[in-house]
Structures are given as structure tokens and as C-alpha cells.
Design an enzyme around this catalytic site. Structure first.
Site, PDB file in Angstrom:
ATOM      1  N   SER A  26      38.728  34.567  30.401  1.00 38.32           N
ATOM      2  CA  SER A  26      39.436  34.503  31.912  1.00 38.32           C
ATOM      3  C   SER A  26      40.111  33.101  32.256  1.00 38.32           C
ATOM      4  O   SER A  26      39.707  32.392  31.679  1.00 38.32           O
ATOM      5  CB  SER A  26      38.105  34.564  33.057  1.00 38.32           C
ATOM      6  N   ILE A  27      41.178  33.679  32.974  1.00 39.26           N
ATOM      7  CA  ILE A  27      41.923  31.992  33.208  1.00 39.26           C
ATOM      8  C   ILE A  27      41.136  31.074  33.964  1.00 39.26           C
ATOM      9  O   ILE A  27      41.258  30.002  33.912  1.00 39.26           O
ATOM     10  CB  ILE A  27      43.173  32.642  34.171  1.00 39.26           C
ATOM     11  N   GLY A  87      36.009  33.861  39.599  1.00 42.37           N
ATOM     12  CA  GLY A  87      36.685  34.620  38.819  1.00 42.37           C
ATOM     13  C   GLY A  87      36.564  34.536  37.479  1.00 42.37           C
ATOM     14  O   GLY A  87      37.419  34.941  36.528  1.00 42.37           O
ATOM     15  N   LYS A 144      49.252  40.948  45.636  1.00 44.61           N
ATOM     16  CA  LYS A 144      49.891  39.466  45.348  1.00 44.61           C
ATOM     17  C   LYS A 144      50.873  39.094  46.409  1.00 44.61           C
ATOM     18  O   LYS A 144      50.905  37.808  46.556  1.00 44.61           O
ATOM     19  CB  LYS A 144      50.388  39.506  44.028  1.00 44.61           C
ATOM     20  N   ALA A 197      41.935  46.321  41.307  1.00 47.98           N
ATOM     21  CA  ALA A 197      42.659  47.552  41.793  1.00 47.98           C
ATOM     22  C   ALA A 197      41.964  48.667  41.074  1.00 47.98           C
ATOM     23  O   ALA A 197      41.802  48.483  39.881  1.00 47.98           O
ATOM     24  CB  ALA A 197      44.089  47.252  41.598  1.00 47.98           C
ATOM     25  N   THR A 203      43.743  39.391  29.194  1.00 46.31           N
ATOM     26  CA  THR A 203      42.278  39.256  29.844  1.00 46.31           C
ATOM     27  C   THR A 203      41.737  40.648  30.336  1.00 46.31           C
ATOM     28  O   THR A 203      42.435  41.728  30.325  1.00 46.31           O
ATOM     29  CB  THR A 203      42.436  38.406  31.050  1.00 46.31           C
ATOM     30  N   ASP A 261      29.943  38.502  45.169  1.00 48.99           N
ATOM     31  CA  ASP A 261      30.946  39.549  45.124  1.00 48.99           C
ATOM     32  C   ASP A 261      31.444  39.418  46.484  1.00 48.99           C
ATOM     33  O   ASP A 261      31.223  39.199  47.392  1.00 48.99           O
ATOM     34  CB  ASP A 261      30.055  40.894  45.357  1.00 48.99           C
ATOM     35  N   VAL A 262      33.132  39.015  46.191  1.00 51.40           N
ATOM     36  CA  VAL A 262      34.018  38.581  47.304  1.00 51.40           C
ATOM     37  C   VAL A 262      33.982  39.707  48.612  1.00 51.40           C
ATOM     38  O   VAL A 262      34.597  39.196  49.534  1.00 51.40           O
ATOM     39  CB  VAL A 262      35.153  38.122  46.992  1.00 51.40           C
ATOM     40  N   TYR A 305      52.245  48.067  37.767  1.00 53.85           N
ATOM     41  CA  TYR A 305      51.456  47.009  38.551  1.00 53.85           C
ATOM     42  C   TYR A 305      50.991  47.455  39.820  1.00 53.85           C
ATOM     43  O   TYR A 305      50.256  46.988  40.742  1.00 53.85           O
ATOM     44  CB  TYR A 305      52.464  45.710  38.517  1.00 53.85           C
TER      45      TYR A 305
END
Ligand code: NAD
Length: 259
Positions: free
Chosen positions: A19-20, A13, A166, A95, A197, A64-65, A159
Site C-alpha cells: 500500500s502507498i 488506507g 479522482k 470502485a 498494489t 470503514d470510511v 479507469y
């Protein structure tokens, strides 16, 4: 301070320095861990390689997940290079931009947009955990941390389908935790407050969300990626050894606010 000396971790990620997942990678590396860091596609490879130059002997891999093959290849390489795995940080989410745009009616969420969002943002945790389990078992256990947002429980403007993803992600945390707990593998989520981000830039009206937190959160401010990383160190390290199936709020207390 958390001691991760001799530990090996996988970080999924990282797109750039904001990025977190990158803040968590830096903190884990400072704590002594050796890391594998993945990038999504060639477009991000150079970024991730440049950033990772500051880490201790990192393993940089494509992932790539949405690809089972790429996920399998990641764990094969980690098995070869690290001989096992102690922790996994999952920070992948996506998304379609148009479905998070200002004024997009949630009822118009497309089947393709829904499937892709849930695939990248929720199913990927299950697939990555499955790959990590045998490598963690060989170490006598492990810790998995994913990143979520309060939009899973409450409606935040724009969202949209990401809130649904989520919710699925947080439910997956609980089911995964129950499934792999007997192997001493813990699975938790951090629910972070809003942070500017790349992913956040896709959410229309994001600056006004930041302002609402500044006005109303108990701490009257936003959080930063270093604060999320500090909480991740707790969950990844020995201090969190009794914690699993948890969604830890790192949001300056906003979740407790009614009006
Ligand atoms: P970011 O854009 O830096 O990270 C999102 C990452 O997802 C990127 O590295 C991107 O490459 C990756 N990704 C997207 N599609 C992928 C795919 N198909 N395969 C592999 N990777 C893919 O943004 P961030 O804000 O650091 O997001 C990290 C996590 O934190 C996300 O789950 C996000 O929902 C969550 N989160 C963010 C905030 C916020 O306000 N920024 C708040 C709470 C939770």
C-alpha cells in the site's frame, strides 16, 4: 531529512505492505512521528496489526470510511491518546470491480457503483478532514495529504468511474484547502504514477499502463511507493509549509507527455 519528532499522524488506507499509505507510514515513523493506523474491516485487521508492529507505539483502529460513527470514534480515540493531530494521510479508494473490468462501457456505470465509488474515494476526505480539524487546530495547524491519479483529467482505459471520483477528490482538495487554510491547515494531493498494489489489481489492463509509462515518461520508468512517500514527507513536514491546494505529480513526468 524531514523531522517529524513529537508529531502525531493518522494514516488511512493501509491494506498490506504494498500500500502507498504504508510506505508513507514507514517514512513518517522513521522521521519520528507517532501514528494511528486504521484498517477497513476485520479482514484487514491482522495485516495492519502485523505490519504496524514495526512502528513506534502505534494506535491501531478500525475505520470503514463509509461509516460516520467509525470516523467519529477514530478522532475520539486520537484525542484521548495523542491530545491533538499534526497530519492526516488519506489513501482510501474503492470502485466495484466489474465497473473497472475490460470492456465495461463507462456509459453503463450504475447509480449504486457511482455513489459508492464517490463516497469511499472522495467524500471520505471531506469527512476525515472535518474530524481532524479541531485536533489540528489545537496544535496550531496541520497537513493533510490524499492520493490521486491522472485519470481525473484524462481518459485511461478501464479507469472509468474512479476517474470521476479522482476529479471530485482533487476539487475537494482545493475547496477544503480554502476552507481550513485560515487555521493553518494545508490540504494537498499527490498524483502518483501507476504502482502495482491491491487497488491497482482491480483495474483491467494495468500492466499495459505500467509499460506505457516505461516507454513514454520523461524518466522512462515507473515510480515506486518510496518515491511517493518521499514527496508526502515534503508535504507533511516543514519544507511544505507554504504549499496548499496543490496536486503534486509524482509520476516520472508522464503527465507532461503528449505523444
Ligand atoms: P491499496 O489497495 O493498498 O489501498 C487502498 C486502500 O483503500 C486499502 O487500504 C483499502 O482498505 C482502503 N479502502 C477501500 N475501501 C475502504 C473503506 N470503505 N473504508 C476504509 N478504507 C477503504 O492500494 P493503493 O494503490 O496503495 O491505493 C492508495 C491510494 O492511492 C488510492 O486512493 C489510490 O487510488 C491511489 N493511487 C494509486 C495508484 C496506483 O497505481 N496504485 C496511483 C495513483 C493513485
Amino acid at each position: 531529512m524531514t523531522d517529524l519528532n513529537g508529531k502525531h499522524g493518522l494514516i488511512v488506507g493501509v491494506a498490506n505492505k504494498r500500500s502507498i499509505a504504508w510506505a508513507i507510514a514507514e517514512a513518517a515513523s522513521r522521521a519520528g512521528a507517532r501514528l494511528a493506523v486504521t484498517y477497513q474491516g476485520e479482514r484487514l485487521e491482522e495485516n495492519v496489526r502485523e505490519l504496524s508492529a514495526s512502528l513506534q507505539n502505534p494506535l491501531i483502529l478500525p475505520c470503514d470510511v463509509t461509516s460516520d460513527q467509525q470516523i467519529a470514534d477514530v478522532f475520539t480515540r486520537i484525542g484521548q491518546e495523542f491530545g491533538g493531530l499534526d497530519f492526516l494521510v488519506h489513501g482510501a479508494a474503492y470502485a466495484p470491480r466489474e465497473e473497472l473490468a475490460a470492456g465495461f462501457p463507462f456509459v453503463q456505470t450504475s447509480r449504486a457503483g457511482f455513489n459508492l465509488t464517490l463516497d469511499v474515494s472522495a467524500y471520505s476526505l471531506i469527512a476525515l478532514t472535518r474530524g481532524a480539524v479541531p485536533l489540528m487546530e489545537s496544535r496550531g495547524g496541520g497537513s493533510i495529504v490524499t492520493l490521486t491519479y491522472l485519470g481525473s483529467e484524462r481518459v485511461f482505459q478501464n479507469y472509468n468511474v474512479m476517474g470521476v471520483a479522482k476529479a471530485a477528490l482533487e476539487a475537494s482538495v482545493r475547496y477544503l484547502a480554502a476552507d481550513v487554510g485560515q487555521k493553518n491547515i494545508r490540504v494537498n494531493a499527490i498524483s502518483a504514477g501507476p504502482i502495482k498494489t491491491l487497488a491497482a489489481s482491480g483495474i483491467s489492463g494495468f500492466s499495459s499502463i505500467l509499460q506505457v509509462y516505461r516507454d513514454r515518461a520523461p524518466l522512462r520508468r515507473n515510480v515506486d511507493t518510496a518515491e511517493v512517500a518521499a514527496a508526502a514527507m515534503f508535504l507533511l513536514g516543514p519544507a511544505g509549509r507554504g504549499v496548499t491546494a496543490e496536486v503534486l505529480m509524482v509520476d516520472a513526468g508522464y503527465h507532461a507527455t503528449g505523444m
